[in-house]
Design a protein around this motif. Structure first.
Motif, PDB file in Angstrom:
ATOM      1  N   PHE A  23       0.827  -1.204   0.000  1.00  0.00           N
ATOM      2  CA  PHE A  23       0.000   0.000   0.000  1.00  0.00           C
ATOM      3  C   PHE A  23       0.860   1.252   0.000  1.00  0.00           C
ATOM      4  O   PHE A  23       0.556   2.227  -0.676  1.00  0.00           O
ATOM      5  CB  PHE A  23      -0.936   0.017   1.201  1.00  0.00           C
ATOM      6  N   ALA A  24       1.945   1.223   0.756  1.00  0.00           N
ATOM      7  CA  ALA A  24       2.819   2.394   0.818  1.00  0.00           C
ATOM      8  C   ALA A  24       3.447   2.687  -0.538  1.00  0.00           C
ATOM      9  O   ALA A  24       3.526   3.831  -0.970  1.00  0.00           O
ATOM     10  CB  ALA A  24       3.905   2.179   1.873  1.00  0.00           C
ATOM     11  N   VAL A  25       3.878   1.646  -1.234  1.00  0.00           N
ATOM     12  CA  VAL A  25       4.527   1.839  -2.534  1.00  0.00           C
ATOM     13  C   VAL A  25       3.492   2.188  -3.602  1.00  0.00           C
ATOM     14  O   VAL A  25       3.590   3.208  -4.274  1.00  0.00           O
ATOM     15  CB  VAL A  25       5.317   0.574  -2.937  1.00  0.00           C
ATOM     16  N   CYS A  26       2.482   1.359  -3.764  1.00  0.00           N
ATOM     17  CA  CYS A  26       1.481   1.577  -4.815  1.00  0.00           C
ATOM     18  C   CYS A  26       0.535   2.714  -4.454  1.00  0.00           C
ATOM     19  O   CYS A  26       0.126   3.475  -5.324  1.00  0.00           O
ATOM     20  CB  CYS A  26       0.682   0.306  -5.064  1.00  0.00           C
ATOM     21  N   GLY A  27       0.183   2.818  -3.206  1.00  0.00           N
ATOM     22  CA  GLY A  27      -0.719   3.877  -2.763  1.00  0.00           C
ATOM     23  C   GLY A  27      -0.115   5.248  -2.979  1.00  0.00           C
ATOM     24  O   GLY A  27      -0.804   6.192  -3.353  1.00  0.00           O
ATOM     25  N   GLY A  28       1.174   5.368  -2.771  1.00  0.00           N
ATOM     26  CA  GLY A  28       1.841   6.643  -3.014  1.00  0.00           C
ATOM     27  C   GLY A  28       1.753   7.042  -4.469  1.00  0.00           C
ATOM     28  O   GLY A  28       1.513   8.209  -4.796  1.00  0.00           O
ATOM     29  N   GLU A  29       1.913   6.087  -5.358  1.00  0.00           N
ATOM     30  CA  GLU A  29       1.811   6.377  -6.791  1.00  0.00           C
ATOM     31  C   GLU A  29       0.376   6.759  -7.158  1.00  0.00           C
ATOM     32  O   GLU A  29       0.165   7.660  -7.964  1.00  0.00           O
ATOM     33  CB  GLU A  29       2.267   5.173  -7.619  1.00  0.00           C
ATOM     34  N   LEU A  30      -0.595   6.086  -6.554  1.00  0.00           N
ATOM     35  CA  LEU A  30      -1.989   6.419  -6.849  1.00  0.00           C
ATOM     36  C   LEU A  30      -2.334   7.813  -6.352  1.00  0.00           C
ATOM     37  O   LEU A  30      -3.027   8.576  -7.036  1.00  0.00           O
ATOM     38  CB  LEU A  30      -2.918   5.387  -6.207  1.00  0.00           C
ATOM     39  N   ILE A  31      -1.862   8.156  -5.167  1.00  0.00           N
ATOM     40  CA  ILE A  31      -2.121   9.493  -4.630  1.00  0.00           C
ATOM     41  C   ILE A  31      -1.456  10.548  -5.501  1.00  0.00           C
ATOM     42  O   ILE A  31      -2.056  11.578  -5.818  1.00  0.00           O
ATOM     43  CB  ILE A  31      -1.646   9.583  -3.161  1.00  0.00           C
ATOM     44  N   LYS A  32      -0.226  10.286  -5.921  1.00  0.00           N
ATOM     45  CA  LYS A  32       0.498  11.226  -6.788  1.00  0.00           C
ATOM     46  C   LYS A  32      -0.255  11.441  -8.097  1.00  0.00           C
ATOM     47  O   LYS A  32      -0.432  12.573  -8.544  1.00  0.00           O
ATOM     48  CB  LYS A  32       1.897  10.676  -7.058  1.00  0.00           C
ATOM     49  N   ALA A  33      -0.717  10.354  -8.716  1.00  0.00           N
ATOM     50  CA  ALA A  33      -1.464  10.455  -9.973  1.00  0.00           C
ATOM     51  C   ALA A  33      -2.780  11.204  -9.751  1.00  0.00           C
ATOM     52  O   ALA A  33      -3.186  12.010 -10.591  1.00  0.00           O
ATOM     53  CB  ALA A  33      -1.721   9.068 -10.544  1.00  0.00           C
ATOM     54  N   GLY A  34      -3.435  10.958  -8.642  1.00  0.00           N
ATOM     55  CA  GLY A  34      -4.689  11.644  -8.334  1.00  0.00           C
ATOM     56  C   GLY A  34      -4.506  13.129  -8.150  1.00  0.00           C
ATOM     57  O   GLY A  34      -5.323  13.929  -8.613  1.00  0.00           O
ATOM     58  N   VAL A  35      -3.435  13.529  -7.483  1.00  0.00           N
ATOM     59  CA  VAL A  35      -3.162  14.947  -7.285  1.00  0.00           C
ATOM     60  C   VAL A  35      -2.868  15.618  -8.622  1.00  0.00           C
ATOM     61  O   VAL A  35      -3.378  16.710  -8.906  1.00  0.00           O
ATOM     62  CB  VAL A  35      -1.992  15.150  -6.292  1.00  0.00           C
ATOM     63  N   GLU A  36      -2.069  14.965  -9.461  1.00  0.00           N
ATOM     64  CA  GLU A  36      -1.765  15.525 -10.780  1.00  0.00           C
ATOM     65  C   GLU A  36      -3.041  15.687 -11.603  1.00  0.00           C
ATOM     66  O   GLU A  36      -3.239  16.707 -12.264  1.00  0.00           O
ATOM     67  CB  GLU A  36      -0.766  14.642 -11.516  1.00  0.00           C
ATOM     68  N   TYR A  37      -3.913  14.690 -11.574  1.00  0.00           N
ATOM     69  CA  TYR A  37      -5.171  14.766 -12.314  1.00  0.00           C
ATOM     70  C   TYR A  37      -6.048  15.892 -11.773  1.00  0.00           C
ATOM     71  O   TYR A  37      -6.669  16.633 -12.543  1.00  0.00           O
ATOM     72  CB  TYR A  37      -5.912  13.430 -12.220  1.00  0.00           C
ATOM     73  N   GLY A  38      -6.102  16.026 -10.456  1.00  0.00           N
ATOM     74  CA  GLY A  38      -6.909  17.078  -9.843  1.00  0.00           C
ATOM     75  C   GLY A  38      -6.417  18.462 -10.210  1.00  0.00           C
ATOM     76  O   GLY A  38      -7.209  19.361 -10.499  1.00  0.00           O
ATOM     77  N   VAL A  39      -5.102  18.670 -10.214  1.00  0.00           N
ATOM     78  CA  VAL A  39      -4.539  19.969 -10.584  1.00  0.00           C
ATOM     79  C   VAL A  39      -4.863  20.289 -12.037  1.00  0.00           C
ATOM     80  O   VAL A  39      -5.265  21.407 -12.368  1.00  0.00           O
ATOM     81  CB  VAL A  39      -3.011  19.983 -10.330  1.00  0.00           C
ATOM     82  N   LYS A  40      -4.722  19.298 -12.906  1.00  0.00           N
ATOM     83  CA  LYS A  40      -5.026  19.499 -14.331  1.00  0.00           C
ATOM     84  C   LYS A  40      -6.499  19.851 -14.528  1.00  0.00           C
ATOM     85  O   LYS A  40      -6.840  20.773 -15.277  1.00  0.00           O
ATOM     86  CB  LYS A  40      -4.668  18.245 -15.111  1.00  0.00           C
ATOM     87  N   ALA A  41      -7.381  19.129 -13.861  1.00  0.00           N
ATOM     88  CA  ALA A  41      -8.816  19.390 -13.982  1.00  0.00           C
ATOM     89  C   ALA A  41      -9.161  20.775 -13.455  1.00  0.00           C
ATOM     90  O   ALA A  41      -9.984  21.487 -14.036  1.00  0.00           O
ATOM     91  CB  ALA A  41      -9.607  18.321 -13.237  1.00  0.00           C
ATOM     92  N   TYR A  42      -8.537  21.199 -12.367  1.00  0.00           N
ATOM     93  CA  TYR A  42      -8.808  22.525 -11.808  1.00  0.00           C
ATOM     94  C   TYR A  42      -8.339  23.622 -12.754  1.00  0.00           C
ATOM     95  O   TYR A  42      -9.025  24.625 -12.930  1.00  0.00           O
ATOM     96  CB  TYR A  42      -8.122  22.682 -10.445  1.00  0.00           C
ATOM     97  N   GLU A  43      -7.164  23.431 -13.370  1.00  0.00           N
ATOM     98  CA  GLU A  43      -6.673  24.434 -14.316  1.00  0.00           C
ATOM     99  C   GLU A  43      -7.606  24.553 -15.519  1.00  0.00           C
ATOM    100  O   GLU A  43      -7.882  25.658 -15.985  1.00  0.00           O
ATOM    101  CB  GLU A  43      -5.259  24.082 -14.768  1.00  0.00           C
ATOM    102  N   GLU A  44      -8.111  23.415 -16.016  1.00  0.00           N
ATOM    103  CA  GLU A  44      -9.062  23.462 -17.123  1.00  0.00           C
ATOM    104  C   GLU A  44     -10.358  24.158 -16.704  1.00  0.00           C
ATOM    105  O   GLU A  44     -10.922  24.959 -17.451  1.00  0.00           O
ATOM    106  CB  GLU A  44      -9.368  22.048 -17.616  1.00  0.00           C
ATOM    107  N   TYR A  45     -10.828  23.878 -15.507  1.00  0.00           N
ATOM    108  CA  TYR A  45     -12.037  24.512 -14.992  1.00  0.00           C
ATOM    109  C   TYR A  45     -11.836  26.014 -14.862  1.00  0.00           C
ATOM    110  O   TYR A  45     -12.701  26.808 -15.236  1.00  0.00           O
ATOM    111  CB  TYR A  45     -12.403  23.910 -13.633  1.00  0.00           C
ATOM    112  N   LYS A  46     -10.672  26.407 -14.336  1.00  0.00           N
ATOM    113  CA  LYS A  46     -10.377  27.826 -14.145  1.00  0.00           C
ATOM    114  C   LYS A  46     -10.329  28.551 -15.495  1.00  0.00           C
ATOM    115  O   LYS A  46     -10.878  29.646 -15.638  1.00  0.00           O
ATOM    116  CB  LYS A  46      -9.037  27.963 -13.418  1.00  0.00           C
TER     117      LYS A  46
END
Length: 62
Positions: A23-46
């Motif tokens: 979980f620590a190894v894979c979960g970290g990658e999932l969280i990182k990908a989720g944050v990147e996706y969220g930032v991209k979506a917010y920039e498009e929304y803005k």
């Protein structure tokens, strides 16, 4: 019975440790990908929101 219980506990601890590490190894990658996706979506929304505001301003000007 005592040996079976000790074996079960040892296997359970190994399994739990493996799950935590996984979980620590894979979960970290999932969280990182989720944050990147969220930032991209917010920039498009803005950007979309700014475009809508510009159109609304142009309509109300005359």
């Amino acid at each position: 019975m005592k040996k079976a219980l000790i074996t079960f506990i040892i296997l359970f601890v190994i399994s739990l440790f493996t799950a935590i590490v996984s979980f620590a190894v894979c979960g970290g990658e999932l969280i990182k990908a989720g944050v990147e996706y969220g930032v991209k979506a917010y920039e498009e929304y803005k950007a979309e929101k700014e475009t809508q505001n510009d159109i609304a301003a142009m309509i109300t000007m005359p």
